[in-house]
Each structure stands twice: as C-alpha cells, then as structure tokens.
Design a protein around this motif. Structure first.
Motif, PDB file in Angstrom:
ATOM      1  N   PHE A  76       0.928  -1.175  -0.058  1.00  0.00           N
ATOM      2  CA  PHE A  76      -0.065   0.353  -0.072  1.00  0.00           C
ATOM      3  C   PHE A  76       0.952   1.290  -0.191  1.00  0.00           C
ATOM      4  N   LEU A  77       0.214   2.453  -0.298  1.00  0.00           N
ATOM      5  CA  LEU A  77       0.795   3.630  -0.378  1.00  0.00           C
ATOM      6  C   LEU A  77       0.405   4.451   1.047  1.00  0.00           C
ATOM      7  N   ASP A  78       1.367   4.912   1.883  1.00  0.00           N
ATOM      8  CA  ASP A  78       0.960   5.284   2.847  1.00  0.00           C
ATOM      9  C   ASP A  78       0.635   7.174   2.592  1.00  0.00           C
ATOM     10  N   PRO A  79      -0.498   7.329   2.976  1.00  0.00           N
ATOM     11  CA  PRO A  79      -0.979   8.669   2.741  1.00  0.00           C
ATOM     12  C   PRO A  79       0.203   9.962   3.112  1.00  0.00           C
ATOM     13  N   HIS A  80       0.942   9.515   4.061  1.00  0.00           N
ATOM     14  CA  HIS A  80       1.925  10.609   4.732  1.00  0.00           C
ATOM     15  C   HIS A  80       3.401  10.362   3.964  1.00  0.00           C
ATOM     16  N   GLY A  81       3.357   9.610   2.969  1.00  0.00           N
ATOM     17  CA  GLY A  81       4.502   9.300   2.115  1.00  0.00           C
ATOM     18  C   GLY A  81       5.603   8.444   2.923  1.00  0.00           C
ATOM     19  N   ILE A  82       5.459   8.004   4.264  1.00  0.00           N
ATOM     20  CA  ILE A  82       6.241   7.112   4.774  1.00  0.00           C
ATOM     21  C   ILE A  82       6.154   5.873   4.312  1.00  0.00           C
ATOM     22  N   THR A  83       7.525   5.384   3.677  1.00  0.00           N
ATOM     23  CA  THR A  83       7.311   3.637   3.402  1.00  0.00           C
ATOM     24  C   THR A  83       7.583   2.987   4.772  1.00  0.00           C
ATOM     25  N   LEU A  84       6.672   1.944   4.827  1.00  0.00           N
ATOM     26  CA  LEU A  84       6.890   0.973   5.994  1.00  0.00           C
ATOM     27  C   LEU A  84       7.058  -0.451   5.869  1.00  0.00           C
ATOM     28  N   GLU A  85       7.363  -1.237   6.662  1.00  0.00           N
ATOM     29  CA  GLU A  85       7.341  -2.695   6.243  1.00  0.00           C
ATOM     30  C   GLU A  85       7.155  -3.326   7.813  1.00  0.00           C
ATOM     31  N   GLY A  86       6.324  -4.376   7.695  1.00  0.00           N
ATOM     32  CA  GLY A  86       6.037  -4.916   9.140  1.00  0.00           C
ATOM     33  C   GLY A  86       5.336  -5.960   8.932  1.00  0.00           C
ATOM     34  N   TYR A  87       5.089  -6.676  10.414  1.00  0.00           N
ATOM     35  CA  TYR A  87       4.315  -7.964  10.377  1.00  0.00           C
ATOM     36  C   TYR A  87       3.404  -7.880  11.642  1.00  0.00           C
TER      37      TYR A  87
ATOM     38  N   GLU B 242      18.556  10.389   4.438  1.00  0.00           N
ATOM     39  CA  GLU B 242      18.029  10.647   2.844  1.00  0.00           C
ATOM     40  C   GLU B 242      16.565   9.732   2.817  1.00  0.00           C
ATOM     41  N   ARG B 243      16.640   8.523   3.445  1.00  0.00           N
ATOM     42  CA  ARG B 243      15.493   7.701   3.423  1.00  0.00           C
ATOM     43  C   ARG B 243      14.225   8.198   4.098  1.00  0.00           C
ATOM     44  N   VAL B 244      14.530   8.930   5.251  1.00  0.00           N
ATOM     45  CA  VAL B 244      13.444   9.381   6.056  1.00  0.00           C
ATOM     46  C   VAL B 244      13.090  10.751   5.846  1.00  0.00           C
ATOM     47  N   ARG B 245      13.968  11.561   5.235  1.00  0.00           N
ATOM     48  CA  ARG B 245      13.531  12.912   5.200  1.00  0.00           C
ATOM     49  C   ARG B 245      12.168  13.219   4.568  1.00  0.00           C
ATOM     50  N   ARG B 246      11.718  12.669   3.425  1.00  0.00           N
ATOM     51  CA  ARG B 246      10.644  12.669   2.784  1.00  0.00           C
ATOM     52  C   ARG B 246       9.508  12.849   3.524  1.00  0.00           C
ATOM     53  N   ALA B 247       9.574  11.770   4.626  1.00  0.00           N
ATOM     54  CA  ALA B 247       8.385  11.502   5.389  1.00  0.00           C
ATOM     55  C   ALA B 247       8.231  12.508   6.263  1.00  0.00           C
TER      56      ALA B 247
ATOM     57  N   LEU C  10       5.080  14.998   7.231  1.00  0.00           N
ATOM     58  CA  LEU C  10       4.670  15.143   8.734  1.00  0.00           C
ATOM     59  C   LEU C  10       4.991  16.594   9.469  1.00  0.00           C
ATOM     60  N   LEU C  11       5.683  17.666   8.768  1.00  0.00           N
ATOM     61  CA  LEU C  11       6.082  18.676   9.428  1.00  0.00           C
ATOM     62  C   LEU C  11       4.802  19.698   9.651  1.00  0.00           C
ATOM     63  N   SER C  12       3.872  19.761   8.961  1.00  0.00           N
ATOM     64  CA  SER C  12       2.620  20.425   9.374  1.00  0.00           C
ATOM     65  C   SER C  12       1.772  20.115  10.482  1.00  0.00           C
ATOM     66  N   HIS C  13       1.989  18.753  10.901  1.00  0.00           N
ATOM     67  CA  HIS C  13       0.889  18.462  11.907  1.00  0.00           C
ATOM     68  C   HIS C  13       1.542  17.542  12.968  1.00  0.00           C
ATOM     69  N   ARG C  14       2.921  17.385  12.788  1.00  0.00           N
ATOM     70  CA  ARG C  14       3.724  16.513  14.083  1.00  0.00           C
ATOM     71  C   ARG C  14       4.756  17.420  14.525  1.00  0.00           C
ATOM     72  N   PRO C  15       4.508  18.078  15.750  1.00  0.00           N
ATOM     73  CA  PRO C  15       5.402  19.223  15.965  1.00  0.00           C
ATOM     74  C   PRO C  15       6.761  18.588  16.389  1.00  0.00           C
ATOM     75  N   GLU C  16       7.102  17.253  16.661  1.00  0.00           N
ATOM     76  CA  GLU C  16       8.250  16.530  16.993  1.00  0.00           C
ATOM     77  C   GLU C  16       9.413  16.815  15.970  1.00  0.00           C
ATOM     78  N   TRP C  17       8.733  16.891  14.822  1.00  0.00           N
ATOM     79  CA  TRP C  17       9.727  16.967  13.393  1.00  0.00           C
ATOM     80  C   TRP C  17      10.043  18.604  13.385  1.00  0.00           C
ATOM     81  N   ARG C  18       9.710  19.469  13.904  1.00  0.00           N
ATOM     82  CA  ARG C  18      10.285  20.777  13.937  1.00  0.00           C
ATOM     83  C   ARG C  18      11.684  20.958  14.311  1.00  0.00           C
ATOM     84  N   ASP C  19      12.316  20.124  15.179  1.00  0.00           N
ATOM     85  CA  ASP C  19      13.714  20.340  15.606  1.00  0.00           C
ATOM     86  C   ASP C  19      14.658  19.193  14.776  1.00  0.00           C
ATOM     87  N   ALA C  20      14.012  18.628  13.861  1.00  0.00           N
ATOM     88  CA  ALA C  20      14.963  17.609  12.842  1.00  0.00           C
ATOM     89  C   ALA C  20      15.646  18.485  12.061  1.00  0.00           C
ATOM     90  N   PRO C  21      16.825  18.219  11.573  1.00  0.00           N
ATOM     91  CA  PRO C  21      17.491  18.952  10.729  1.00  0.00           C
ATOM     92  C   PRO C  21      17.366  18.364   9.186  1.00  0.00           C
TER      93      PRO C  21
END
Length: 387
Positions: free
Chosen positions: A221-232, A279-284, A288-299
């Motif tokens: 599936f495509l995640d609506p926030h653009g983050i690629t996930l893998e799990g079980y 580089e892998r995580v930046r797009r996600a 998420l910047l607009s609605h996840r405040p914890e990302w405001r301090d990430a470079p």
C-alpha cells in the motif's frame, strides 16, 4: 459404527468450491492441517512425510468432539438439509481442513482421546480404542510423494510459529524479524505482537499478517503521509476465524499504533542517523512537518554549504528576519552558510504550510539580481558586515 457417504450433487459441488477457496495449491492442505493442530495448543507438532503417508501428530488437547460429530453428519446419512446445516457450522467453527482431506485422499485416519476415525472407500467409521495419548494423530494415505514442495510450503507459511514444528525430524521454525530497516519498533500486546520498520530500499509499504505464527495475508500500500513502512503482525487469537476478521482488525490497530511510535522515534533520532538513513527518512519528515510538532527540531534541510544543517525552526527565524525564507536550489560558496538549499519538493511543502519562499541567485555578482533577490543580497551583505 459405519456409514456410507451419500453426497448430493449440490452438496458435493459446494464442498469442492469451499476446498478450492482455501487450498492455494496441491500441497497447501498441509498448511491448513498445521493451522488445525495449532488450535489445540500443542507443545510440539511432528510431521512425517513418506512416499505413501503423511502423518501429523500434536500433543495438545484432543480432537474436538463437536467437529467429529459434524463430520459424521456431513459424510453420512441421507438428510440433505441436516448435512447442509452441519457443513455451515463446520466451516464457521472449525474450518474444513479435515473434511477436505477426507474427500481428497483415499484414506484418512484420525486417532484421539480413546477413539479412532477411519474414512476410506466411501465409508466413515469411528471405533473406541484403549490409546488415550494427548492431542491427536492424523494419517493421510496418498499416491504421490510431494515432500520437496511440502517443505517449501511449510517454510513460507509456518516457519514463524512459536510452537516447534518438526518435518521429517528437522525443526523448520525460525524467529520472525525485520531486516534492512532504517529504524524499527516492536510491540507486544495481549492480542498479538508485531514489528514495524522503515526499510532502506522498498518503495511501497508492505504488511504481512500471521496467526499464531502461520502466514495468512500480505498487502502492499501507499501510506498517505509518504512514509514507506514494512512490518508484520502475528495474532494470538485462538478461536477459528473463517475470514480472519479479528486478526486483521488487530493488525490494523497495531499498524496505526506502531506507526505513531515509529514516527516519533524517527524524529527524535533523525540528527543521529547516518546520511543514507537521513535521505531515506527525510521525505516522510517533510510530509509530517505540518501536523507533527516533533519534526520541527529535526535537521531536515540542507544549507548551501552542507547537507542536513537546518531545522524548521531555523527557516522560521529567517522568515522573521527577512519576511521570506531566502534559499537556493543549488549548493554555492558564494552565499552565506546560513542560506538553505531547498529542493522543489521542499519549497512546495513550505509554501503549502503558508511560508513565503524566495530564490537567491548564485550567478557572479556582476550580473544583476532582480526584484526581491537583489533586496535580499543587500540584506545578506549588511548582515555579514555586522558580524
């Protein structure tokens, strides 16, 4: 007691249809029989496969009397409506793994709790025995050896079981674990356990679904926030589920809960990640910047001199100072190190968030900058002189 099968054309067709839905190939019945054994809470499952016989032994609870009674009704007598009703109950409460084996092979023998059931040549009989070993033993008589494909099928579907499974003397189990992840988070709940990660290479998100260690589903599936996930998700739900609704529902709850935790962890650890992981995580993170405040301090943003230099807080400080966020599309030592280098995607994200962005020219100073770019250059020069 002995009864002759008398199946109507309609009932026989319905049985075949049900069997075709559940058996993916000519050895998948072994996976279904393993699922059946796991519902009896065994300590170990032994599978012996020879040219003529397949034997499954589990040491948990005995074969359910209710399932045996339903099998007897379905395969015996001539009351069509009663057999039809029994078939529906069997499919909902126990599944058709044993019934399918009875209808598909020349002879099936089940021994459990002081009785033995034999289905062969159109006859179904149950007799009392003195053997009261725990669990049950199923012996299927067949005509063709399928050991190689049987083992591959078990490895793919059943190797994640916590209950040891021995196939011809060798244990097939191996721990379930994600590999090749930037970050991963594990959760253990009352209704199961799972792991979710951000993979280095995959482009589509993927989830595998297990029940008591046996694979039953997979989706991309495509995640609506653009983050690629893998799990079980491995459901611990014990009751039989014809369509796995509860196990799937619990898996979706896990996905949401684990994703929330994983996003928080990715934000808090972003600065410490290596360049490839960033580089892998930046797009996600940008999504998420607009609605996840914890990302405001990430470079998340590069400077014109160095990658991954600035957080959103730095860009907002520039906006307060200049009225816009000055930036360049390219790296350049002609511009001060505090100027961000933004991609077109990043500029689009910032503008969607309501931040004005202005591009600075990196051409030699003898060429005139136009409009706002010229004004920003004067501001930049004045700032350098003060510092």
């Amino acid at each position: 007691m002995a009864d002759r099968f008398v199946l109507s054309i309609d009932l026989e067709a319905e049985l075949q249809k049900i069997a075709q839905r559940q058996h993916l190939n000519n050895v998948h019945y072994l996976v279904q029989l393993t699922r059946h054994a796991l519902r009896h809470d065994p300590g170990v499952i032994h599978i012996e496969s020879t040219r003529r016989h397949l034997t499954i032994t589990q040491d948990g609870t005995p074969f359910y009397d209710s399932e045996l009674a339903l099998l007897h009704v379905i395969t015996g007598g001539d009351d069509f409506l009663r057999r039809q009703e029994a078939l529906g109950i069997l499919e909902q409460e126990h599944g058709i793994a044993i019934l399918s084996a009875i209808l598909s092979f020349p002879k099936v023998v089940v021994a459990s709790g002081g009785w033995i059931m034999v289905a062969s040549g159109g006859r179904f009989r149950v007799e009392a025995t003195s053997n009261k070993a725990p669990g049950y033993r199923i012996v299927i008589h067949r005509c063709a050896p399928r050991r190689r494909v049987e083992r591959k099928e078990l490895d793919f579907f059943c190797a994640g079981c916590a209950v040891p499974i021995h196939y011809n003397g060798g244990q097939i189990n191996r721990p379930m674990a994600l590999r090749g992840q930037v970050l991963a988070a594990a959760l253990c709940r009352e209704d199961g356990n799972g792991e979710l990660g951000i993979p280095f290479k995959a482009e589509l998100s993927a989830m595998s679904y297990f029940k008591r260690g046996v694979r039953f589903g997979f989706r991309r599936f495509l995640d609506p926030h653009g983050i690629t996930l893998e799990g079980y998700w491995d459901s611990s739900h014990r009751a039989f589920e014809p369509r796995y609704e509860q196990s799937i529902g619990a898996g979706e709850e896990f996905l949401h809960e684990a994703k929330e935790g994983l996003c928080r962890e990715a934000a808090s650890q972003f600065a410490a990640l290596d360049v490839k992981a960033k580089e892998r995580v930046r797009r996600a993170g940008l999504r998420l910047l607009s609605h996840r405040p914890e990302w405001r301090d990430a470079p998340l943003f590069d400077s014109v001199w160095r990658a991954f230099s600035f957080s959103m807080a730095h860009l907002e400080n520039l906006e307060r100072q200049f009225g816009v966020i000055p930036c360049s599309l390219r790296s350049s030592r002609r511009l001060p190190s505090w100027v961000p280098r933004l991609s077109s995607e990043q500029i689009h994200v910032l503008r969607d968030m309501g931040h004005p962005v202005a591009l600075l020219s990196v051409t030699p100073p003898r060429l005139r900058w136009r409009g706002l770019a010229a004004r920003l250059r004067r501001l930049v020069t004045a700032t350098d002189e003060r510092s």
